[in-house]
Design a protein around this motif. Structure first.
Motif, PDB file in Angstrom:
ATOM      1  N   PHE A  49       0.965  -1.224  -0.006  1.00  0.00           N
ATOM      2  CA  PHE A  49       0.085   0.123  -0.099  1.00  0.00           C
ATOM      3  C   PHE A  49       0.781   1.278   0.060  1.00  0.00           C
ATOM      4  CE2 PHE A  49       0.114  -1.227   4.387  1.00  0.00           C
ATOM      5  CZ  PHE A  49       0.776  -0.359   5.041  1.00  0.00           C
ATOM      6  N   SER A  50       0.425   2.459  -0.368  1.00  0.00           N
ATOM      7  CA  SER A  50       1.185   3.459  -0.488  1.00  0.00           C
ATOM      8  C   SER A  50       0.995   4.218   1.125  1.00  0.00           C
ATOM      9  CB  SER A  50       0.347   4.605  -1.384  1.00  0.00           C
ATOM     10  OG  SER A  50       0.786   4.169  -2.637  1.00  0.00           O
ATOM     11  N   ALA A  51       2.234   5.008   1.626  1.00  0.00           N
ATOM     12  CA  ALA A  51       2.110   5.513   2.671  1.00  0.00           C
ATOM     13  C   ALA A  51       2.781   6.601   2.701  1.00  0.00           C
ATOM     14  CB  ALA A  51       2.944   4.528   3.998  1.00  0.00           C
ATOM     15  N   ASP A  52       2.458   7.744   3.906  1.00  0.00           N
ATOM     16  CA  ASP A  52       3.209   9.047   3.695  1.00  0.00           C
ATOM     17  C   ASP A  52       4.471   8.801   4.630  1.00  0.00           C
ATOM     18  OD1 ASP A  52       1.258  11.048   2.270  1.00  0.00           O
ATOM     19  OD2 ASP A  52       0.084   9.747   3.786  1.00  0.00           O
ATOM     20  N   ILE A  53       4.219   7.892   5.738  1.00  0.00           N
ATOM     21  CA  ILE A  53       5.111   8.096   6.687  1.00  0.00           C
ATOM     22  C   ILE A  53       5.373   6.626   7.261  1.00  0.00           C
ATOM     23  CG2 ILE A  53       5.754   8.684   9.147  1.00  0.00           C
ATOM     24  CD1 ILE A  53       3.750  10.872   8.906  1.00  0.00           C
ATOM     25  N   VAL A  54       6.431   6.071   7.346  1.00  0.00           N
ATOM     26  CA  VAL A  54       6.764   4.632   7.842  1.00  0.00           C
ATOM     27  C   VAL A  54       7.830   4.766   9.084  1.00  0.00           C
ATOM     28  CG1 VAL A  54       7.603   2.499   7.319  1.00  0.00           C
ATOM     29  CG2 VAL A  54       6.627   3.858   5.377  1.00  0.00           C
ATOM     30  N   LEU A  55       7.350   4.010  10.180  1.00  0.00           N
ATOM     31  CA  LEU A  55       7.933   4.146  11.383  1.00  0.00           C
ATOM     32  C   LEU A  55       8.697   2.783  11.632  1.00  0.00           C
ATOM     33  CD1 LEU A  55       5.303   5.834  13.597  1.00  0.00           C
ATOM     34  CD2 LEU A  55       7.141   6.798  12.277  1.00  0.00           C
ATOM     35  N   ILE A  56       9.867   2.638  11.792  1.00  0.00           N
ATOM     36  CA  ILE A  56      10.771   1.370  11.810  1.00  0.00           C
ATOM     37  C   ILE A  56      10.970   1.145  13.421  1.00  0.00           C
ATOM     38  CG2 ILE A  56      12.587  -0.225  11.094  1.00  0.00           C
ATOM     39  CD1 ILE A  56      10.413   0.350   9.038  1.00  0.00           C
ATOM     40  N   SER A  57      10.609   0.183  14.005  1.00  0.00           N
ATOM     41  CA  SER A  57      11.085   0.225  15.494  1.00  0.00           C
ATOM     42  C   SER A  57      12.269  -0.720  15.777  1.00  0.00           C
ATOM     43  CB  SER A  57      10.084  -0.662  16.399  1.00  0.00           C
ATOM     44  OG  SER A  57       8.943   0.089  16.567  1.00  0.00           O
ATOM     45  N   VAL A  58      12.498  -1.757  14.987  1.00  0.00           N
ATOM     46  CA  VAL A  58      13.994  -2.394  14.979  1.00  0.00           C
ATOM     47  C   VAL A  58      14.599  -2.743  13.666  1.00  0.00           C
ATOM     48  CG1 VAL A  58      14.887  -4.727  15.800  1.00  0.00           C
ATOM     49  CG2 VAL A  58      12.985  -3.591  16.745  1.00  0.00           C
ATOM     50  N   ASN A  59      15.659  -2.402  13.373  1.00  0.00           N
ATOM     51  CA  ASN A  59      16.415  -2.584  12.233  1.00  0.00           C
ATOM     52  C   ASN A  59      16.659  -4.157  12.100  1.00  0.00           C
ATOM     53  OD1 ASN A  59      17.841  -2.309   9.830  1.00  0.00           O
ATOM     54  ND2 ASN A  59      19.829  -1.884  10.909  1.00  0.00           N
ATOM     55  N   HIS A  60      15.608  -4.866  11.475  1.00  0.00           N
ATOM     56  CA  HIS A  60      15.567  -6.341  11.646  1.00  0.00           C
ATOM     57  C   HIS A  60      14.482  -6.629  10.132  1.00  0.00           C
ATOM     58  CE1 HIS A  60      14.106 -10.232  12.083  1.00  0.00           C
ATOM     59  NE2 HIS A  60      15.369 -10.594  12.681  1.00  0.00           N
ATOM     60  N   LYS A  61      14.923  -7.658   9.440  1.00  0.00           N
ATOM     61  CA  LYS A  61      14.004  -7.931   8.334  1.00  0.00           C
ATOM     62  C   LYS A  61      12.522  -7.896   8.548  1.00  0.00           C
ATOM     63  CE  LYS A  61      14.809 -12.911   8.571  1.00  0.00           C
ATOM     64  NZ  LYS A  61      15.060 -13.888   7.870  1.00  0.00           N
ATOM     65  N   ASP A  62      11.979  -8.349   9.717  1.00  0.00           N
ATOM     66  CA  ASP A  62      10.665  -8.513  10.002  1.00  0.00           C
ATOM     67  C   ASP A  62      10.129  -7.231  10.258  1.00  0.00           C
ATOM     68  OD1 ASP A  62      10.702 -11.463   9.539  1.00  0.00           O
ATOM     69  OD2 ASP A  62      11.048 -11.637  11.718  1.00  0.00           O
TER      70      ASP A  62
END
Length: 214
Positions: free
Chosen positions: A36-49
Motif C-alpha cells: 500500500f502507499s504510505a506517507d510515513i513509515v515508522l521502524i522500531s527495529v532494524n531487522h528484516k521483520d
C-alpha cells in the motif's frame, strides 16, 4: 481513522488521505510484505521483520518519509516522538488527527518513569502479547531479553491507561490470559478498527483484537 493489522508488528493507520505504516516486513522476511502507499513509515527495529519500508510506495511517485530511532518529528501535521526503549527497539508515540497512539515495537522490558512520561497520555496502544521467536529463530532483532508475557503486558497496558489496547504478535493461549486481566476471556476479532475522537469515551480500557489481513 481506520486501523488495519498486517500481522507481526505491522499496522496501517489512515485518516483522510494520510497513511502511516508501522514496521512493514521486508522482502527477506518470512512474513508477507504489505502493498500500500504510505506517507510515513515508522521502524522500531532494524531487522528484516520490521524494516521493509522500501516495499511500500509513497504518494505521487515519491518515497514515504521513514523514521528509524529516537527523536522528535513533525511531518504533514503528524507529530511523532521516538523513544529509545533499549539499544534494539524504539517506541513511537504520535498525535494524528487529535488521536494519540503508541506502538511499543518489540518491547520486552519494563517502562521507566521517564519513558512513561515521554509516552504521555495515549488513546490507542499497540502492544506485543507473548510474542514467540521469529521464523528464523531470532528474537526479532532482540539479541537479548524477552518479550512480554500476558500478565506483564496487561500490567504495562494498565499503567499507560489507553482508551483502546490493540494486541500484536499474539499467541491464542496468552491472548486469553491477557483478556482475562481485563475481565474477559472471549476472543472477538475484526478485520479493522474504525473510529473518531468522539468514540474514545472516558471509560475503562477496551481491548480490540484485529485479524491480520495478509
Amino acid at each position: 481513522m481506520i486501523i488495519t493489522y498486517y500481522g507481526a508488528f505491522c499496522f496501517k493507520v489512515q485518516s483522510g488521505e494520510t497513511v502511516i505504516a508501522f514496521n512493514p516486513p521486508s522482502k527477506e522476511s518470512e512474513y508477507k510484505s504489505p502493498r500500500f502507499s504510505a506517507d510515513i513509515v515508522l521502524i522500531s527495529v532494524n531487522h528484516k521483520d520490521y524494516n521493509g519500508w522500501s516495499e511500500l510506495s509513497g504518494k505521487n511517485g515519491a518515497k514515504p518519509f521513514v523514521i528509524e530511532g529516537g527523536g522528535e518529528y513533525e511531518i504533514g501535521g503528524v507529530n511523532v516522538r521516538g523513544i529509545n526503549a533499549d539499544k534494539f527497539n524504539t517506541i513511537y508515540a504520535l498525535s494524528f488527527e487529535d488521536i494519540s497512539l503508541c506502538h511499543l515495537g518489540a518491547f520486552g522490558g519494563t517502562l521507566s518513569p521517564e519513558q512513561k512520561e515521554e509516552i504521555g497520555k495515549i488513546d490507542i496502544l499497540f502492544i506485543p502479547i507473548a510474542a514467540p521467536d521469529m521464523p528464523d529463530g531470532s528474537r526479532g532483532g532482540r539479541e537479548q531479553g524477552e518479550f512480554l508475557d500476558a500478565p506483564k503486558a496487561a500490567q504495562i497496558a494498565a499503567g499507560i491507561e489507553p482508551r483502546i489496547v490493540v494486541p500484536m504478535r499474539y499467541e491464542t493461549a496468552q491472548l486469553k490470559k491477557f483478556l482475562k486481566e481485563f475481565g474477559s476471556e472471549e476472543i472477538k476479532s475484526s478485520d479493522k478498527l474504525t473510529l473518531k475522537k468522539k468514540d474514545l469515551a472516558e471509560a475503562k480500557t477496551e481491548v480490540v483484537i484485529l485479524e491480520p489481513v495478509v
